[in-house]
Design a protein around this motif. Sequence first.
Motif, PDB file in Angstrom:
ATOM      1  N   THR A   1       0.816  -1.213   0.000  1.00 33.25           N
ATOM      2  CA  THR A   1       0.000   0.000   0.000  1.00 33.25           C
ATOM      3  C   THR A   1       0.849   1.262   0.000  1.00 33.25           C
ATOM      4  N   ASP A   2       2.003   1.220   0.635  1.00 36.53           N
ATOM      5  CA  ASP A   2       2.855   2.404   0.646  1.00 36.53           C
ATOM      6  C   ASP A   2       3.287   2.779  -0.773  1.00 36.53           C
ATOM      7  N   SER A   3       3.617   1.748  -1.545  1.00 40.25           N
ATOM      8  CA  SER A   3       4.028   1.999  -2.934  1.00 40.25           C
ATOM      9  C   SER A   3       2.854   2.522  -3.761  1.00 40.25           C
ATOM     10  N   LEU A   4       1.657   1.958  -3.527  1.00 40.63           N
ATOM     11  CA  LEU A   4       0.472   2.435  -4.233  1.00 40.63           C
ATOM     12  C   LEU A   4       0.215   3.900  -3.919  1.00 40.63           C
ATOM     13  N   ALA A   5       0.297   4.233  -2.634  1.00 45.45           N
ATOM     14  CA  ALA A   5       0.063   5.616  -2.221  1.00 45.45           C
ATOM     15  C   ALA A   5       1.109   6.548  -2.815  1.00 45.45           C
ATOM     16  N   GLU A   6       2.345   6.057  -2.923  1.00 49.64           N
ATOM     17  CA  GLU A   6       3.410   6.871  -3.491  1.00 49.64           C
ATOM     18  C   GLU A   6       3.152   7.181  -4.962  1.00 49.64           C
ATOM     19  N   ILE A   7       2.588   6.200  -5.650  1.00 42.78           N
ATOM     20  CA  ILE A   7       2.236   6.410  -7.062  1.00 42.78           C
ATOM     21  C   ILE A   7       1.044   7.342  -7.188  1.00 42.78           C
ATOM     22  N   GLY A   8       0.220   7.392  -6.122  1.00 40.03           N
ATOM     23  CA  GLY A   8      -0.994   8.202  -6.174  1.00 40.03           C
ATOM     24  C   GLY A   8      -2.229   7.398  -6.499  1.00 40.03           C
ATOM     25  N   LEU A   9      -2.148   6.081  -6.321  1.00 42.81           N
ATOM     26  CA  LEU A   9      -3.284   5.213  -6.600  1.00 42.81           C
ATOM     27  C   LEU A   9      -4.032   4.914  -5.307  1.00 42.81           C
ATOM     28  N   PRO A  10      -5.349   4.643  -5.377  1.00 40.05           N
ATOM     29  CA  PRO A  10      -6.136   4.384  -4.167  1.00 40.05           C
ATOM     30  C   PRO A  10      -5.676   3.100  -3.467  1.00 40.05           C
ATOM     31  N   ILE A  11      -5.674   3.157  -2.152  1.00 41.69           N
ATOM     32  CA  ILE A  11      -5.264   1.995  -1.356  1.00 41.69           C
ATOM     33  C   ILE A  11      -6.413   1.027  -1.165  1.00 41.69           C
ATOM     34  N   ALA A  12      -7.625   1.545  -1.080  1.00 40.66           N
ATOM     35  CA  ALA A  12      -8.798   0.694  -0.853  1.00 40.66           C
ATOM     36  C   ALA A  12      -9.887   1.042  -1.860  1.00 40.66           C
ATOM     37  N   PRO A  13      -9.693   0.700  -3.117  1.00 42.10           N
ATOM     38  CA  PRO A  13     -10.733   1.011  -4.119  1.00 42.10           C
ATOM     39  C   PRO A  13     -12.016   0.251  -3.821  1.00 42.10           C
ATOM     40  N   GLN A  14     -13.132   0.884  -4.145  1.00 35.38           N
ATOM     41  CA  GLN A  14     -14.436   0.293  -3.852  1.00 35.38           C
ATOM     42  C   GLN A  14     -14.803  -0.762  -4.891  1.00 35.38           C
ATOM     43  N   THR A  15     -15.730  -1.610  -4.493  1.00 35.52           N
ATOM     44  CA  THR A  15     -16.241  -2.652  -5.405  1.00 35.52           C
ATOM     45  C   THR A  15     -17.753  -2.596  -5.447  1.00 35.52           C
ATOM     46  N   GLN A  16     -18.297  -3.231  -6.439  1.00 35.88           N
ATOM     47  CA  GLN A  16     -19.745  -3.447  -6.499  1.00 35.88           C
ATOM     48  C   GLN A  16     -19.971  -4.883  -6.944  1.00 35.88           C
ATOM     49  N   THR A  17     -21.047  -5.460  -6.471  1.00 34.85           N
ATOM     50  CA  THR A  17     -21.281  -6.875  -6.738  1.00 34.85           C
ATOM     51  C   THR A  17     -22.031  -7.123  -8.033  1.00 34.85           C
ATOM     52  N   PHE A  18     -22.593  -6.082  -8.573  1.00 32.33           N
ATOM     53  CA  PHE A  18     -23.290  -6.251  -9.847  1.00 32.33           C
ATOM     54  C   PHE A  18     -23.369  -4.892 -10.520  1.00 32.33           C
ATOM     55  N   ASN A  19     -23.644  -4.912 -11.818  1.00 37.30           N
ATOM     56  CA  ASN A  19     -23.829  -3.671 -12.561  1.00 37.30           C
ATOM     57  C   ASN A  19     -25.185  -3.092 -12.216  1.00 37.30           C
ATOM     58  N   PRO A  20     -25.252  -1.863 -11.673  1.00 39.09           N
ATOM     59  CA  PRO A  20     -26.530  -1.287 -11.240  1.00 39.09           C
ATOM     60  C   PRO A  20     -27.622  -1.321 -12.300  1.00 39.09           C
ATOM     61  N   LYS A  21     -27.269  -1.194 -13.587  1.00 40.59           N
ATOM     62  CA  LYS A  21     -28.326  -1.145 -14.609  1.00 40.59           C
ATOM     63  C   LYS A  21     -29.015  -2.495 -14.787  1.00 40.59           C
ATOM     64  N   PHE A  22     -28.387  -3.568 -14.237  1.00 42.34           N
ATOM     65  CA  PHE A  22     -29.022  -4.880 -14.294  1.00 42.34           C
ATOM     66  C   PHE A  22     -29.620  -5.279 -12.943  1.00 42.34           C
ATOM     67  N   ALA A  23     -29.669  -4.332 -11.990  1.00 50.05           N
ATOM     68  CA  ALA A  23     -30.120  -4.652 -10.631  1.00 50.05           C
ATOM     69  C   ALA A  23     -31.529  -5.199 -10.612  1.00 50.05           C
ATOM     70  N   SER A  24     -32.448  -4.532 -11.289  1.00 46.49           N
ATOM     71  CA  SER A  24     -33.844  -4.965 -11.241  1.00 46.49           C
ATOM     72  C   SER A  24     -34.007  -6.360 -11.818  1.00 46.49           C
ATOM     73  N   LYS A  25     -33.269  -6.655 -12.894  1.00 43.97           N
ATOM     74  CA  LYS A  25     -33.370  -7.975 -13.507  1.00 43.97           C
ATOM     75  C   LYS A  25     -32.802  -9.045 -12.581  1.00 43.97           C
ATOM     76  N   GLN A  26     -31.645  -8.740 -11.968  1.00 50.64           N
ATOM     77  CA  GLN A  26     -31.031  -9.730 -11.084  1.00 50.64           C
ATOM     78  C   GLN A  26     -31.894  -9.976  -9.852  1.00 50.64           C
ATOM     79  N   GLN A  27     -32.503  -8.898  -9.302  1.00 51.57           N
ATOM     80  CA  GLN A  27     -33.382  -9.073  -8.152  1.00 51.57           C
ATOM     81  C   GLN A  27     -34.580  -9.927  -8.521  1.00 51.57           C
ATOM     82  N   SER A  28     -35.102  -9.696  -9.727  1.00 53.46           N
ATOM     83  CA  SER A  28     -36.237 -10.486 -10.196  1.00 53.46           C
ATOM     84  C   SER A  28     -35.842 -11.948 -10.346  1.00 53.46           C
ATOM     85  N   ASP A  29     -34.631 -12.184 -10.888  1.00 56.40           N
ATOM     86  CA  ASP A  29     -34.154 -13.557 -11.051  1.00 56.40           C
ATOM     87  C   ASP A  29     -33.987 -14.247  -9.697  1.00 56.40           C
ATOM     88  N   LYS A  30     -33.497 -13.479  -8.696  1.00 56.29           N
ATOM     89  CA  LYS A  30     -33.315 -14.052  -7.367  1.00 56.29           C
ATOM     90  C   LYS A  30     -34.664 -14.417  -6.747  1.00 56.29           C
TER      91      LYS A  30
END
Length: 375
Positions: free
Chosen positions: A328-357
């Motif tokens: 992480t020190d090297s990442l920070a030195e480069i200027g890159l995020p140490i803890a980038p966020q994630t998402q479990t699915f593409n939001p535009k497919f949320a309604s379809k995936q919820q329906s499938d579930k």
Amino acid sequence: MTAATLFTPKITPEFDETSADAGRADYTLETDSMKYDDAAEDDLIAETLSPTQSAQFRKLQKKLRRQVSWAIRDFNMIEEGDVVMVCVSGGKDSYTLLDILLLLKRIAPINFDIVAVNLDQKQPGYPEDILPAYLNEQGIAHYILEKDTYSIVKSVVPEGKTYCSACSRLRRGSLYGFAKQIGATKIALGHHRDDMLATFFLNLFHGGTLKSMPPKLLSDDKQNMLIRPLAYVEEKDIIEYAKLKEFPIIPCNLCGSQTNLQRAIINDMLREWDDAHPQRLASIFKAMQNVAPSQLADRELFDFEGLSLDRDDNERLFEGDNIQAGQTDSLAEIGLPIAPQTQTFNPKFASKQQSDKAIESSRHTQKIPTINPVI
């Protein structure tokens, strides 16, 4: 010096195979569209056919006429007032080209003239009388050029090397100059689709270039325009047409003894492909007409150096369960995020995936247990 002899028979060309005038209204060299009245055309053609000229011949001739006409239309090969110099070698390709162009000349809505030109290269045993006799019999205006390029080729090409390249350059140079001398505005060559494919692979395998024979070409000195009206025609159709027409074929004795020509090897490869995969050659030829310069690597053809990003402010998070960030020190030195966020699915497919579930959950709750009949 090149000796030229002009033969201009006064008789009118005869076409026993078809009634050319009958097709004038429904088969043209229009730039916008092709219009056919197949039934009427077939009836009118049949009136002038001898009993030996079969339906197979009529069908093949119509196919060639269409393909040549389409090529002329697509590449604007022939225009009003053109004088087309058809280079006739005595082979199946040039005979077919001349035959089809003469037919189209009679039914085209534009006016253009055709003159056949043959270059007698003084090859040993060359039958000088065959081609002039055929052209005279058909009533075709033509020139026979006499030039001993055979001796030149033999003297400049080392023993064991192929003659085709030197022979072609000498022949082409003589024909270029003569076309301008007589005022021909277009030079028609008999190369067909398979010739273009073979040239493509020869350049690909042995020349390190991605190029072929173009259907239309302006010479380097801009003095002559070459056209290849058979660009859409398959060699096997030309072979069949020449056989049915019984053209007096003249073999090329100059290079006939050279059995290991690379072009011959490529041609054998193409024939094998055509037998095993009938649509492969058509697909390759279509690819030659659908070039994507940005998907190749030619820096002259596409400006790779000038490519630049044009990003907007929208952020797309990584779609996954987790991101492990190491050093992480090297990442920070480069200027890159140490803890980038994630998402479990593409939001535009949320309604379809919820329906499938929901559907999947319903299936689990309503599942009927299986009872083993043995128990």
